[in-house]
Scaffold this active site. Structure first.
Site, PDB file in Angstrom:
ATOM      1  N   ASP A 220      17.309  -8.474 -33.131  1.00  0.00           N
ATOM      2  CA  ASP A 220      16.178  -8.267 -34.029  1.00  0.00           C
ATOM      3  C   ASP A 220      14.842  -8.636 -33.420  1.00  0.00           C
ATOM      4  O   ASP A 220      13.797  -8.309 -33.976  1.00  0.00           O
ATOM      5  CB  ASP A 220      16.387  -9.074 -35.321  1.00  0.00           C
ATOM      6  CG  ASP A 220      17.491  -8.472 -36.156  1.00  0.00           C
ATOM      7  OD1 ASP A 220      17.555  -7.241 -36.213  1.00  0.00           O
ATOM      8  OD2 ASP A 220      18.283  -9.229 -36.726  1.00  0.00           O
TER       9      ASP A 220
ATOM     10  N   HIS B 210      21.907 -16.980 -32.416  1.00  0.00           N
ATOM     11  CA  HIS B 210      22.980 -16.144 -32.945  1.00  0.00           C
ATOM     12  C   HIS B 210      24.231 -16.984 -33.079  1.00  0.00           C
ATOM     13  O   HIS B 210      24.487 -17.838 -32.231  1.00  0.00           O
ATOM     14  CB  HIS B 210      23.254 -14.950 -32.014  1.00  0.00           C
ATOM     15  CG  HIS B 210      23.998 -13.849 -32.679  1.00  0.00           C
ATOM     16  ND1 HIS B 210      25.361 -13.851 -32.804  1.00  0.00           N
ATOM     17  CD2 HIS B 210      23.553 -12.715 -33.276  1.00  0.00           C
ATOM     18  CE1 HIS B 210      25.723 -12.763 -33.447  1.00  0.00           C
ATOM     19  NE2 HIS B 210      24.656 -12.059 -33.756  1.00  0.00           N
TER      20      HIS B 210
END
Ligand code: CMC
Length: 433
Positions: free
Chosen positions: A367, A309
């Site tokens: 996710d 991320h």
């Protein structure tokens, strides 16, 4: 702490004001840099650039902290609902009971779409991707409600309550209709009596001859999924919404652009990409080890989707919550042995011990497990990113409002460092090599 930083450049000293946020984040204010020095900053992908001052969401990526309007995501996940959290994000505070009732009434009022919009769905070929339909239809709302989409921010803001309720409520109706269109199924219209998530599942899965009634656990899992996606400060789609809003564009046009930005596999499309990855690992009979080996290249097509991320250099707190709720949801759905879940758990276990991932601080993001939850809930794969869009709508709306109501709003217009050809003569066609 000094309120100024000093920059030395080409033999001169320049003072840069320091801005400090409410959580102690520091920023060097370079707004006058070009005027003072003739130079601009270069920050590919904007990883070090604060594009705005914002009061909506706080993230501490190193500590794995996420708060909406000061409320910890863990508290909201435990005590709140998607609709209440949407109100919080958009209006700044948790609603009292009268405000919550009014908000719910507005969402119910605006749940159906204009009957003429049915024809828009008809124009799309069978098998069209629901993200393409969603973006187009959200933008078209401005045509059905021209008084809410004047592209004059002061006027659009005057009707903000109505416009925001329309966007939150209808995104769910359009999403379900786009799914039904993509499958060639008849549309199921919303029921005023149903809560937000139950109504969505009804529009997705009921048949004209039989209502679909989800278990409370399924509705609760969907609620949690949407709540966890409700905002995430200046990510790619939200920055897109803010960029479009900065030109004065209306709410519907701005959030439609957000849907397009969300579609890509590096952003919202990752939840779908995770399932595709797990399926291909499963089809090859790999337990994940070979895949991890290849993922160490970091190359597109080999990346461990659902890992890494830009902001979190720690476990994404949303992934933690989803993972923790997973077993409960699966048990209520009667799912015992999901081979994809086993592969996901193995990938996580191996990656979290692997030097490549550890040294780059790559951890599971939201996710990694959210696609598996969607799959368990029976949401079709090409709808995963649409689900993300429904969840992110409150955030996009709040950011649109922040931009539209900023009296000092400046149009977003970054600069560039030009690296192309320098001026060259025009060569007539006959003389070109
Ligand atoms: N698998 C393998 N290597 C990776 C991965 C990954 N998933 N993510 C980053 N790396 C490597 C990358 O190759 C680079 O290595 P090196 O320093 O040797 O060149 C290093 O880690 C830093 O990567 P980056 O691409 O510079 O990091 P970024 O901040 O630009 O990208 C990201 C962030 C999310 C796009 C990236 O981690 C990624 O592609 N992850 C997979 C896609 C994904 O799960 N996206 C969902 C993000 S969370 C939901 C959302 O907000 O949309």
């Amino acid at each position: 702490m000094s309120k100024e930083a000093t920059l030395q450049f080409e033999g001169k000293e320049f003072k840069l004001p320091v801005i400090v946020g409410t959580e102690g984040e520091k920023a060097l204010d370079v707004r006058n840099l070009r005027a003072q020095t003739g130079a601009i900053t270069y920050d590919d992908g904007f990883g070090n650039t604060g594009s705005c001052l914002s009061e909506i969401t706080f993230i501490d990526g190193d500590a794995g902290v996420l708060r909406y309007r000061g409320h910890a995501i863990e508290d909201l996940a435990e005590h709140s609902s998607f609709v209440e959290t949407a109100y919080l994000i958009i209006h700044g505070n948790l609603p009292n009971s009268a405000e919550r009732r009014r908000f719910g009434d507005l969402l119910r009022l605006h749940s159906p779409v204009h009957s003429a919009m049915d024809h828009l769905f008809e124009g799309f070929p069978l098998g069209s991707h629901p993200m393409a339909i969603l973006s187009a239809l959200l933008n078209s709302l401005g045509c059905y409600y021209p008084h809410l989409a004047t592209n004059r921010p002061t006027e659009d803001l005057a009707n903000f309550e109505e416009a925001s309720a329309i966007a939150i409520s209808k995104v769910r109706t359009i999403a379900a209709m786009s799914y039904r269109k993509s499958r060639g199924l008849p549309y199921i219209y919303p029921k005023r009596t149903l809560p937000y998530c139950e109504n969505f599942l009804h529009m997705m899965f009921s048949q004209p001859y039989e209502d679909f009634v989800p278990t409370p656990e399924v509705a609760q899992a969907l609620n949690l999924f949407l709540l966890l996606h409700a905002d995430h400060e200046q990510n790619c789609s939200t920055s897109t919404v803010r960029m479009v809003a900065s030109s004065g564009a209306n709410l519907f046009a701005s959030v439609a652009a957000g849907v397009c930005a969300l579609w890509g596999p590096l952003h919202g499309g990752a939840n779908m990409a995770v399932i595709e990855m797990l399926e291909s690992i499963h089809a090859e009979g790999d337990d994940g080890s070979k895949f991890i080996e290849a993922a160490r290249s970091g190359k597109a097509g080999h990346r461990l989707m659902g890992f890494g991320h830009r902001v979190y250099r720690n476990y994404d707190p949303r992934a933690k919550i989803i993972k923790a709720s997973f077993d409960k949801a699966l048990a209520s759905l009667g799912i015992k042995d999901d081979p994809l879940l086993q592969i996901a758990r193995r990938l996580e276990e191996v990656a979290l011990r692997d030097d490549y991932f550890l040294s780059r601080r790559l951890y599971p993001n939201v996710d990694f497990y959210s696609g598996l939850i969607m799959r368990a809930l029976g949401i079709p794969q090409n709808m995963f990113t649409v689900m993300f869009a429904i969840g992110r709508m409150p955030g996009w709306i709040a950011h649109w409002k922040e931009v539209a109501s900023n009296p000092k709003n400046k149009i977003y217009r970054p600069r560039q460092v030009y690296t192309g050809a320098v001026r060259r003569p025009f060569v007539p066609m006959a003389e070109r090599p």
